[in-house]
Motif scaffolding. Sequence first.
Motif, mmCIF file in Angstrom:
data_model
loop_
_atom_site.group_PDB
_atom_site.id
_atom_site.type_symbol
_atom_site.label_atom_id
_atom_site.label_comp_id
_atom_site.label_asym_id
_atom_site.label_seq_id
_atom_site.Cartn_x
_atom_site.Cartn_y
_atom_site.Cartn_z
ATOM 1 N N SER A 25 0.849 -1.188 0.000
ATOM 2 C CA SER A 25 0.000 0.000 0.000
ATOM 3 C C SER A 25 0.890 1.246 0.000
ATOM 4 C CB SER A 25 -0.912 0.010 1.233
ATOM 5 O OG SER A 25 -0.132 0.122 2.400
ATOM 6 N N TRP A 26 0.248 2.369 0.027
ATOM 7 C CA TRP A 26 0.964 3.636 0.135
ATOM 8 C C TRP A 26 1.545 3.742 1.532
ATOM 9 C CZ3 TRP A 26 1.789 6.698 -3.969
ATOM 10 C CH2 TRP A 26 0.999 6.489 -5.096
ATOM 11 N N SER A 27 2.751 4.237 1.630
ATOM 12 C CA SER A 27 3.392 4.467 2.916
ATOM 13 C C SER A 27 3.728 5.949 3.040
ATOM 14 C CB SER A 27 4.679 3.649 3.042
ATOM 15 O OG SER A 27 4.402 2.282 2.918
ATOM 16 N N ILE A 28 3.309 6.551 4.135
ATOM 17 C CA ILE A 28 3.586 7.946 4.430
ATOM 18 C C ILE A 28 4.542 7.935 5.620
ATOM 19 C CG2 ILE A 28 2.583 10.209 4.895
ATOM 20 C CD1 ILE A 28 1.469 8.650 2.343
ATOM 21 N N VAL A 29 5.755 8.428 5.420
ATOM 22 C CA VAL A 29 6.808 8.279 6.422
ATOM 23 C C VAL A 29 7.257 9.655 6.906
ATOM 24 C CG1 VAL A 29 9.064 7.283 6.918
ATOM 25 C CG2 VAL A 29 7.568 6.189 5.232
ATOM 26 N N ASP A 30 7.141 9.859 8.208
ATOM 27 C CA ASP A 30 7.544 11.112 8.853
ATOM 28 C C ASP A 30 8.902 10.911 9.519
ATOM 29 O OD1 ASP A 30 7.731 13.514 10.247
ATOM 30 O OD2 ASP A 30 6.285 12.934 11.785
ATOM 31 N N ALA A 57 -3.630 4.273 3.721
ATOM 32 C CA ALA A 57 -2.176 4.333 3.650
ATOM 33 C C ALA A 57 -1.598 3.919 4.994
ATOM 34 C CB ALA A 57 -1.713 5.756 3.308
ATOM 35 N N GLN A 58 -0.345 3.484 4.970
ATOM 36 C CA GLN A 58 0.372 3.183 6.203
ATOM 37 C C GLN A 58 1.119 4.446 6.615
ATOM 38 O OE1 GLN A 58 1.421 -0.195 7.498
ATOM 39 N NE2 GLN A 58 0.672 -1.517 5.899
ATOM 40 N N PHE A 59 0.959 4.876 7.842
ATOM 41 C CA PHE A 59 1.645 6.050 8.367
ATOM 42 C C PHE A 59 2.729 5.571 9.324
ATOM 43 C CE2 PHE A 59 -0.808 9.814 7.063
ATOM 44 C CZ PHE A 59 -1.865 9.187 6.427
ATOM 45 N N LEU A 60 3.959 5.966 9.046
ATOM 46 C CA LEU A 60 5.094 5.555 9.863
ATOM 47 C C LEU A 60 5.848 6.778 10.358
ATOM 48 C CD1 LEU A 60 5.014 3.616 7.073
ATOM 49 C CD2 LEU A 60 6.661 2.383 8.431
ATOM 50 N N LYS A 61 6.444 6.654 11.540
ATOM 51 C CA LYS A 61 7.299 7.710 12.080
ATOM 52 C C LYS A 61 8.670 7.095 12.326
ATOM 53 C CE LYS A 61 5.777 10.791 14.953
ATOM 54 N NZ LYS A 61 5.768 12.035 14.187
ATOM 55 N N ILE A 62 9.699 7.754 11.818
ATOM 56 C CA ILE A 62 11.061 7.272 11.987
ATOM 57 C C ILE A 62 11.882 8.375 12.641
ATOM 58 C CG2 ILE A 62 13.158 6.519 10.812
ATOM 59 C CD1 ILE A 62 11.373 5.243 8.683
ATOM 60 N N ASN A 63 12.463 8.053 13.790
ATOM 61 C CA ASN A 63 13.333 9.000 14.482
ATOM 62 C C ASN A 63 14.635 9.119 13.689
ATOM 63 O OD1 ASN A 63 15.267 10.191 16.194
ATOM 64 N ND2 ASN A 63 14.121 9.562 18.000
ATOM 65 N N ASN A 64 14.857 10.262 13.098
ATOM 66 C CA ASN A 64 16.016 10.475 12.243
ATOM 67 C C ASN A 64 17.330 10.361 13.009
ATOM 68 O OD1 ASN A 64 16.745 11.070 9.456
ATOM 69 N ND2 ASN A 64 17.653 12.943 10.286
ATOM 70 N N ASP A 65 17.324 10.672 14.289
ATOM 71 C CA ASP A 65 18.536 10.523 15.095
ATOM 72 C C ASP A 65 18.903 9.048 15.244
ATOM 73 O OD1 ASP A 65 18.736 13.241 15.416
ATOM 74 O OD2 ASP A 65 17.975 13.256 17.471
ATOM 75 N N ASP A 66 17.892 8.188 15.399
ATOM 76 C CA ASP A 66 18.131 6.759 15.569
ATOM 77 C C ASP A 66 18.439 6.061 14.253
ATOM 78 O OD1 ASP A 66 17.591 7.141 18.243
ATOM 79 O OD2 ASP A 66 15.534 6.373 18.122
ATOM 80 N N GLU A 67 17.994 6.637 13.158
ATOM 81 C CA GLU A 67 18.146 6.007 11.839
ATOM 82 C C GLU A 67 18.886 6.950 10.881
ATOM 83 O OE1 GLU A 67 17.506 2.968 11.069
ATOM 84 O OE2 GLU A 67 16.390 2.370 12.845
ATOM 85 N N GLN A 68 20.062 7.418 11.313
ATOM 86 C CA GLN A 68 20.819 8.378 10.508
ATOM 87 C C GLN A 68 21.278 7.790 9.175
ATOM 88 O OE1 GLN A 68 23.913 10.210 12.827
ATOM 89 N NE2 GLN A 68 22.472 10.893 14.392
ATOM 90 N N THR A 69 21.566 6.508 9.139
ATOM 91 C CA THR A 69 21.992 5.881 7.887
ATOM 92 C C THR A 69 20.867 5.932 6.867
ATOM 93 O OG1 THR A 69 23.507 4.427 9.070
ATOM 94 C CG2 THR A 69 22.892 3.772 6.842
ATOM 95 N N LEU A 70 19.667 5.604 7.301
ATOM 96 C CA LEU A 70 18.515 5.658 6.392
ATOM 97 C C LEU A 70 18.239 7.100 5.979
ATOM 98 C CD1 LEU A 70 16.158 4.386 4.905
ATOM 99 C CD2 LEU A 70 14.831 4.550 7.028
ATOM 100 N N GLY A 71 18.290 8.028 6.934
ATOM 101 C CA GLY A 71 18.080 9.438 6.619
ATOM 102 C C GLY A 71 19.067 9.925 5.573
ATOM 103 N N SER A 72 20.306 9.510 5.715
ATOM 104 C CA SER A 72 21.335 9.880 4.745
ATOM 105 C C SER A 72 21.061 9.240 3.389
ATOM 106 C CB SER A 72 22.707 9.454 5.269
ATOM 107 O OG SER A 72 23.703 9.755 4.336
#
Length: 111
Positions: A25-30, A57-72
Amino acid sequence: MNVIVKFIYVICYNAYDAIKLCIKSWSIVDFWAPWCGPCVQMAPHFESAAIAMPLQAQFLKINNDDEQTLGSKLHIASIPAVLVFKEGKEIDRFTGARSSLQIQEWVKQYL
């Protein structure tokens, strides 16, 4: 009436795998951080948008500090950054805080 809300806080070692799990489905990621004022301000609006759009849609929240590799990897330069994915591919994004209604209208253009 029972409403199922697909609102997920991603707390895992590899958040990219979490996004891939939502390819049906659609994923909305914050992408957010707890120290970010606009992120904290937008959090209840993001949740409200998720509740207002059950099963769309699926709504997800990702802490950018915890997932810096993905953020990059996704070139997250400022937060909050909200990305929309379809079949695991990024379709669009916005940065900065928005209201629940603004988030819903933005998401609806892709459904």
